[in-house]
Design a protein around this motif. Structure first.
Motif, PDB file in Angstrom:
ATOM      1  N   ASN A 200      -0.129   6.962  -2.930  1.00 42.06           N
ATOM      2  CA  ASN A 200      -0.578   6.851  -1.561  1.00 42.06           C
ATOM      3  C   ASN A 200       0.779   7.736  -0.370  1.00 42.06           C
ATOM      4  OD1 ASN A 200       0.944   5.593   0.885  1.00 42.06           O
ATOM      5  ND2 ASN A 200      -1.422   4.534   1.293  1.00 42.06           N
ATOM      6  N   LEU A 201      -0.505   8.580   0.640  1.00 36.39           N
ATOM      7  CA  LEU A 201       0.419   9.487   1.291  1.00 36.39           C
ATOM      8  C   LEU A 201       1.496   8.813   2.348  1.00 36.39           C
ATOM      9  CD1 LEU A 201      -1.465  12.947   0.759  1.00 36.39           C
ATOM     10  CD2 LEU A 201       0.593  12.058  -0.392  1.00 36.39           C
ATOM     11  N   PHE A 202       0.037   8.088   2.775  1.00 38.57           N
ATOM     12  CA  PHE A 202       0.659   7.424   4.113  1.00 38.57           C
ATOM     13  C   PHE A 202      -0.171   6.649   4.541  1.00 38.57           C
ATOM     14  CE2 PHE A 202      -0.991  11.061   5.413  1.00 38.57           C
ATOM     15  CZ  PHE A 202      -2.459  10.336   5.989  1.00 38.57           C
ATOM     16  N   TYR A 203       0.446   5.449   5.142  1.00 35.77           N
ATOM     17  CA  TYR A 203      -0.651   3.757   5.708  1.00 35.77           C
ATOM     18  C   TYR A 203       0.236   3.449   7.027  1.00 35.77           C
ATOM     19  CZ  TYR A 203      -2.853  -0.612   4.852  1.00 35.77           C
ATOM     20  OH  TYR A 203      -3.637  -1.391   5.057  1.00 35.77           O
ATOM     21  N   ASN A 204      -0.762   3.510   7.973  1.00 37.06           N
ATOM     22  CA  ASN A 204      -0.085   3.165   9.015  1.00 37.06           C
ATOM     23  C   ASN A 204      -1.229   2.426   9.644  1.00 37.06           C
ATOM     24  OD1 ASN A 204       2.396   5.073   9.361  1.00 37.06           O
ATOM     25  ND2 ASN A 204       0.546   7.520   9.122  1.00 37.06           N
ATOM     26  N   VAL A 205      -0.687   1.306  11.301  1.00 37.79           N
ATOM     27  CA  VAL A 205      -1.659   0.704  11.429  1.00 37.79           C
ATOM     28  C   VAL A 205      -1.305   1.395  12.892  1.00 37.79           C
ATOM     29  CG1 VAL A 205      -1.644  -1.876  11.921  1.00 37.79           C
ATOM     30  CG2 VAL A 205      -1.167  -0.700   9.277  1.00 37.79           C
ATOM     31  N   TYR A 206      -2.216   0.774  13.926  1.00 42.51           N
ATOM     32  CA  TYR A 206      -2.186   0.889  15.437  1.00 42.51           C
ATOM     33  C   TYR A 206      -3.234  -0.133  15.191  1.00 42.51           C
ATOM     34  CZ  TYR A 206      -0.390   5.740  14.011  1.00 42.51           C
ATOM     35  OH  TYR A 206      -0.259   6.995  13.133  1.00 42.51           O
ATOM     36  N   GLN A 207      -3.134   0.088  17.429  1.00 42.13           N
ATOM     37  CA  GLN A 207      -3.408  -1.551  17.982  1.00 42.13           C
ATOM     38  C   GLN A 207      -4.173  -0.825  19.399  1.00 42.13           C
ATOM     39  OE1 GLN A 207      -1.295  -4.320  19.708  1.00 42.13           O
ATOM     40  NE2 GLN A 207      -3.292  -6.048  19.323  1.00 42.13           N
ATOM     41  N   SER A 208      -5.330  -1.003  19.369  1.00 43.25           N
ATOM     42  CA  SER A 208      -6.052  -0.107  20.699  1.00 43.25           C
ATOM     43  C   SER A 208      -5.094  -0.154  22.264  1.00 43.25           C
ATOM     44  CB  SER A 208      -7.099  -1.126  21.023  1.00 43.25           C
ATOM     45  OG  SER A 208      -7.854   0.010  22.376  1.00 43.25           O
ATOM     46  N   THR A 209      -4.784   0.135  22.844  1.00 41.35           N
ATOM     47  CA  THR A 209      -4.225  -0.018  24.359  1.00 41.35           C
ATOM     48  C   THR A 209      -5.094  -0.726  24.979  1.00 41.35           C
ATOM     49  OG1 THR A 209      -4.719   2.594  25.122  1.00 41.35           O
ATOM     50  CG2 THR A 209      -2.666   2.047  24.304  1.00 41.35           C
ATOM     51  N   THR A 210      -6.638  -0.274  25.257  1.00 43.14           N
ATOM     52  CA  THR A 210      -7.360  -1.180  25.925  1.00 43.14           C
ATOM     53  C   THR A 210      -7.970  -2.136  25.539  1.00 43.14           C
ATOM     54  OG1 THR A 210      -9.497   0.457  24.805  1.00 43.14           O
ATOM     55  CG2 THR A 210      -8.092   1.097  26.638  1.00 43.14           C
ATOM     56  N   ASP A 211      -7.965  -2.324  23.852  1.00 40.24           N
ATOM     57  CA  ASP A 211      -8.331  -3.909  23.740  1.00 40.24           C
ATOM     58  C   ASP A 211      -7.549  -4.636  22.410  1.00 40.24           C
ATOM     59  OD1 ASP A 211      -9.525  -6.128  21.984  1.00 40.24           O
ATOM     60  OD2 ASP A 211     -11.633  -4.722  21.929  1.00 40.24           O
ATOM     61  N   PRO A 212      -6.112  -4.948  22.447  1.00 45.99           N
ATOM     62  CA  PRO A 212      -5.534  -5.339  21.383  1.00 45.99           C
ATOM     63  C   PRO A 212      -5.923  -6.401  20.293  1.00 45.99           C
ATOM     64  CG  PRO A 212      -5.704  -6.727  23.224  1.00 45.99           C
ATOM     65  CD  PRO A 212      -6.628  -6.533  23.768  1.00 45.99           C
ATOM     66  N   ASN A 213      -7.164  -6.621  20.139  1.00 36.54           N
ATOM     67  CA  ASN A 213      -8.013  -6.968  18.982  1.00 36.54           C
ATOM     68  C   ASN A 213      -9.084  -5.944  17.824  1.00 36.54           C
ATOM     69  OD1 ASN A 213      -7.747  -9.803  19.071  1.00 36.54           O
ATOM     70  ND2 ASN A 213      -9.698 -10.171  21.174  1.00 36.54           N
ATOM     71  N   VAL A 214      -8.827  -4.587  18.622  1.00 37.34           N
ATOM     72  CA  VAL A 214      -9.204  -3.401  17.871  1.00 37.34           C
ATOM     73  C   VAL A 214      -7.669  -2.722  17.582  1.00 37.34           C
ATOM     74  CG1 VAL A 214      -9.793  -0.963  17.588  1.00 37.34           C
ATOM     75  CG2 VAL A 214     -10.895  -2.753  19.116  1.00 37.34           C
ATOM     76  N   ILE A 215      -7.828  -2.980  16.052  1.00 37.94           N
ATOM     77  CA  ILE A 215      -6.923  -2.482  14.586  1.00 37.94           C
ATOM     78  C   ILE A 215      -7.937  -1.521  14.186  1.00 37.94           C
ATOM     79  CG2 ILE A 215      -5.296  -2.568  13.079  1.00 37.94           C
ATOM     80  CD1 ILE A 215      -4.816  -4.616  15.109  1.00 37.94           C
TER      81      ILE A 215
ATOM     82  N   SER B   1       0.887  -1.502   0.408  1.00 40.89           N
ATOM     83  CA  SER B   1      -0.061   0.115   0.047  1.00 40.89           C
ATOM     84  C   SER B   1       0.719   1.200  -0.133  1.00 40.89           C
ATOM     85  CB  SER B   1      -1.007   0.519   1.382  1.00 40.89           C
ATOM     86  OG  SER B   1      -2.181  -1.186   0.782  1.00 40.89           O
ATOM     87  N   ARG B   2       1.718   1.218   0.816  1.00 37.90           N
ATOM     88  CA  ARG B   2       2.651   2.334   0.518  1.00 37.90           C
ATOM     89  C   ARG B   2       3.831   2.968  -0.592  1.00 37.90           C
ATOM     90  NH1 ARG B   2       4.213  -0.053   5.903  1.00 37.90           N
ATOM     91  NH2 ARG B   2       3.592   0.873   7.839  1.00 37.90           N
ATOM     92  N   GLU B   3       3.892   1.880  -1.716  1.00 38.35           N
ATOM     93  CA  GLU B   3       4.590   2.024  -2.890  1.00 38.35           C
ATOM     94  C   GLU B   3       3.584   2.970  -3.514  1.00 38.35           C
ATOM     95  OE1 GLU B   3       6.356  -1.937  -3.320  1.00 38.35           O
ATOM     96  OE2 GLU B   3       7.319  -1.481  -1.349  1.00 38.35           O
TER      97      GLU B   3
END
Length: 103
Positions: free
Chosen positions: A39-54, A33-35
């Motif tokens: 595309n300007l950016f593609y960032n992936v985060y994970q919730s600090t309270t529920d690891p199953n939330v991306i 996706s980044r290539e």
């Protein structure tokens, strides 16, 4: 279609026991996706309270670039065919930046 940059916020609730599979698939999806030209950016985060939330934060130069991303063979295979069945819920919000004037 607008020529404004598009920012996408995607919130995925991963099914119990499927997180490692989803993360492995994202590890394959992210660099492709980044290539992309638009595309300007593609960032992936994970919730600090529920690891199953991306949460994915993606930027594209315009709606055409976003459409090209979504229609790409690897997006269709990895996201639509492989990841979506592993999710409890998927919410996608498309945005453009507001240019607020100082008061």
């Amino acid at each position: 279609m607008s020529s404004n940059a598009i920012t996408t916020f995607a919130k995925w609730q991963v099914k119990e026991g499927k997180l490692e599979t989803v993360l492995a698939l994202l590890a394959n999806l992210s660099p492709q996706s980044r290539e992309e030209n638009g595309n300007l950016f593609y960032n992936v985060y994970q919730s600090t309270t529920d690891p199953n939330v991306i949460v994915l934060l993606e930027g594209y130069t315009n709606e055409v670039a976003l459409a090209e991303h979504r229609n790409s063979p690897y997006f269709q295979k990895i996201v639509i065919q492989e990841i979506v069945p592993l999710l409890e819920n998927r919410e996608v919000i498309l945005t453009t930046e507001l240019k607020l004037k100082d008061i």
